[in-house]
Design a protein around this motif. Structure first.
Motif, short mmCIF file in Angstrom:
data_model
loop_
_atom_site.label_atom_id
_atom_site.label_comp_id
_atom_site.label_asym_id
_atom_site.label_seq_id
_atom_site.Cartn_x
_atom_site.Cartn_y
_atom_site.Cartn_z
N ASN A 8 0.83 -1.21 0.00
CA ASN A 8 0.00 0.00 0.00
C ASN A 8 0.87 1.26 0.00
OD1 ASN A 8 0.80 0.48 2.75
ND2 ASN A 8 -0.68 -1.11 3.34
N LEU A 9 0.20 2.38 -0.13
CA LEU A 9 0.87 3.68 -0.20
C LEU A 9 1.71 3.98 1.05
CD1 LEU A 9 1.17 6.41 -1.70
CD2 LEU A 9 -0.99 7.12 -0.66
N THR A 12 5.09 2.40 0.90
CA THR A 12 5.99 3.13 -0.01
C THR A 12 6.52 4.38 0.70
OG1 THR A 12 4.88 2.37 -2.01
CG2 THR A 12 6.09 4.44 -2.18
N GLY A 36 2.67 6.98 -13.27
CA GLY A 36 1.78 6.47 -12.22
C GLY A 36 2.38 5.36 -11.37
N ALA A 37 3.63 5.02 -11.65
CA ALA A 37 4.29 3.95 -10.88
C ALA A 37 4.47 4.38 -9.42
CB ALA A 37 5.63 3.59 -11.50
N GLY A 38 4.82 5.65 -9.24
CA GLY A 38 5.01 6.13 -7.87
C GLY A 38 6.34 6.87 -7.67
N LYS A 39 6.92 7.35 -8.74
CA LYS A 39 8.21 8.04 -8.65
C LYS A 39 8.09 9.34 -7.84
CE LYS A 39 8.57 8.12 -13.23
NZ LYS A 39 7.31 7.39 -13.52
N THR A 40 7.08 10.13 -8.16
CA THR A 40 6.89 11.39 -7.43
C THR A 40 6.46 11.11 -6.00
OG1 THR A 40 6.39 12.57 -9.47
CG2 THR A 40 5.68 13.61 -7.42
N THR A 41 5.60 10.13 -5.83
CA THR A 41 5.14 9.74 -4.49
C THR A 41 6.33 9.33 -3.62
OG1 THR A 41 3.03 9.03 -5.38
CG2 THR A 41 3.65 8.11 -3.24
N GLU A 102 13.65 11.49 -11.75
CA GLU A 102 12.60 10.68 -12.36
C GLU A 102 12.89 10.51 -13.85
OE1 GLU A 102 8.50 11.47 -11.32
OE2 GLU A 102 9.10 12.62 -9.56
N ASP A 125 -3.66 -1.83 -7.86
CA ASP A 125 -4.08 -0.44 -7.61
C ASP A 125 -3.22 0.19 -6.52
OD1 ASP A 125 -6.01 -0.54 -9.50
OD2 ASP A 125 -7.71 -0.82 -8.11
N ASP A 126 -3.02 -0.52 -5.43
CA ASP A 126 -2.31 0.04 -4.29
C ASP A 126 -0.97 -0.64 -4.02
OD1 ASP A 126 -4.35 1.89 -3.73
OD2 ASP A 126 -5.52 0.30 -2.75
N ARG A 128 2.93 -1.97 -5.21
CA ARG A 128 4.07 -1.65 -6.09
C ARG A 128 5.24 -2.56 -5.75
NH1 ARG A 128 0.26 0.87 -7.51
NH2 ARG A 128 0.10 3.08 -8.07
P1 ADP Z 1 4.95 8.81 -11.24
O1 ADP Z 1 5.70 9.97 -10.66
O2 ADP Z 1 5.76 7.54 -11.29
O3 ADP Z 1 4.30 9.11 -12.54
P2 ADP Z 1 3.04 9.31 -9.09
O4 ADP Z 1 3.82 9.18 -7.83
O5 ADP Z 1 2.76 10.67 -9.60
O6 ADP Z 1 3.76 8.42 -10.23
O7 ADP Z 1 1.67 8.55 -8.97
C1 ADP Z 1 1.53 7.33 -8.29
C2 ADP Z 1 0.07 7.18 -7.91
O8 ADP Z 1 -0.16 5.88 -7.41
C3 ADP Z 1 -0.33 8.17 -6.83
O9 ADP Z 1 -1.63 8.62 -7.09
C4 ADP Z 1 -0.29 7.30 -5.56
O10 ADP Z 1 -1.16 7.77 -4.57
C5 ADP Z 1 -0.75 5.97 -6.11
N1 ADP Z 1 -0.34 4.81 -5.30
C6 ADP Z 1 -1.18 3.88 -4.83
N2 ADP Z 1 -0.53 2.95 -4.14
C7 ADP Z 1 0.78 3.28 -4.15
C8 ADP Z 1 1.94 2.69 -3.60
N3 ADP Z 1 1.92 1.54 -2.88
N4 ADP Z 1 3.12 3.30 -3.82
C9 ADP Z 1 3.18 4.43 -4.56
N5 ADP Z 1 2.11 5.03 -5.10
C10 ADP Z 1 0.91 4.47 -4.91
#
Ligand code: ADP
Ligand code: MG
Length: 148
Positions: A8-9, A12, A36-41, A102, A125-126, A128
């Motif tokens: 889950n988020l 991460t 959408g992988a989670g690079k910025t997150t 990134e 969805d959640d 990674r």
């Molecule tokens: P990127 O920068 O790789 O394009 P973002 O970080 O902008 O990706 O987007 C990742 C999306 O996935 C966010 O909306 C985040 O909330 C969602 N998400 C859901 N679960 C996870 C997780 N386990 N780890 C990272 N992001 C997640």
């Protein structure tokens, strides 16, 4: 190569904060993986761990943003960098702060040989999958004992 499954988020974010705590002067972290992988997150959590209090957002249209933390953070997103553009990223990649890049595969030719290379795969969805490849002594050391 370490493979960490994030369910889950929050996991991460915890991983990213921990790596931000462990960050050292001159560190380079590369982040690759689909949109959408989670690079910025990941970067947001990492910045938090580094003591950055400002909100970190995607630098897509500016290529790079600098934040102040325990060490300066250079957050780069080179997705829109045109081939041939020379905007001096190398200076930051070899600087005194911490660089997080990134889409680093697009600037593979200017990346320093030693770095923490992270590839993120969306497994649900959640969830990674984080593949951590620490290259160099310092990077191997800071990756010891990391858990999802
Ligand atoms: P990127 O920068 O790789 O394009 P973002 O970080 O902008 O990706 O987007 C990742 C999306 O996935 C966010 O909306 C985040 O909330 C969602 N998400 C859901 N679960 C996870 C997780 N386990 N780890 C990272 N992001 C997640
Ligand atoms: Mg992003």
């Amino acid at each position: 190569m370490m493979k960490l499954e994030m369910t889950n988020l929050e996991q991460t974010t915890a991983l990213a904060v921990e790596l931000g705590h462990r960050a050292f002067k001159g560190m380079v972290v590369t982040l690759d993986g689909d949109l959408g992988a989670g690079k910025t997150t990941f970067t947001q959590g990492f910045a938090k761990g580094l003591g950055v209090t400002r909100n970190v957002n995607s630098p897509t249209f500016t290529i790079m943003k600098v934040y102040t933390g325990r060490l300066p953070l250079y957050h780069m997103d080179v997705y829109r960098l045109e081939g041939g553009d020379d905007i001096g990223l190398e200076e930051y990649l070899n600087g005194d702060g911490v660089a997080v890049v990134e889409w680093s595969e697009l600037i593979a030719d200017v990346l320093p040989p030693e770095r923490l290379a992270i590839t993120i795969e969306r497994t649900g969805d959640d969830s990674r999958r984080f593949l951590l490849e620490p290259i160099g002594e310092q990077y191997i050391k800071i990756c010891e004992g990391l858990y999802p």
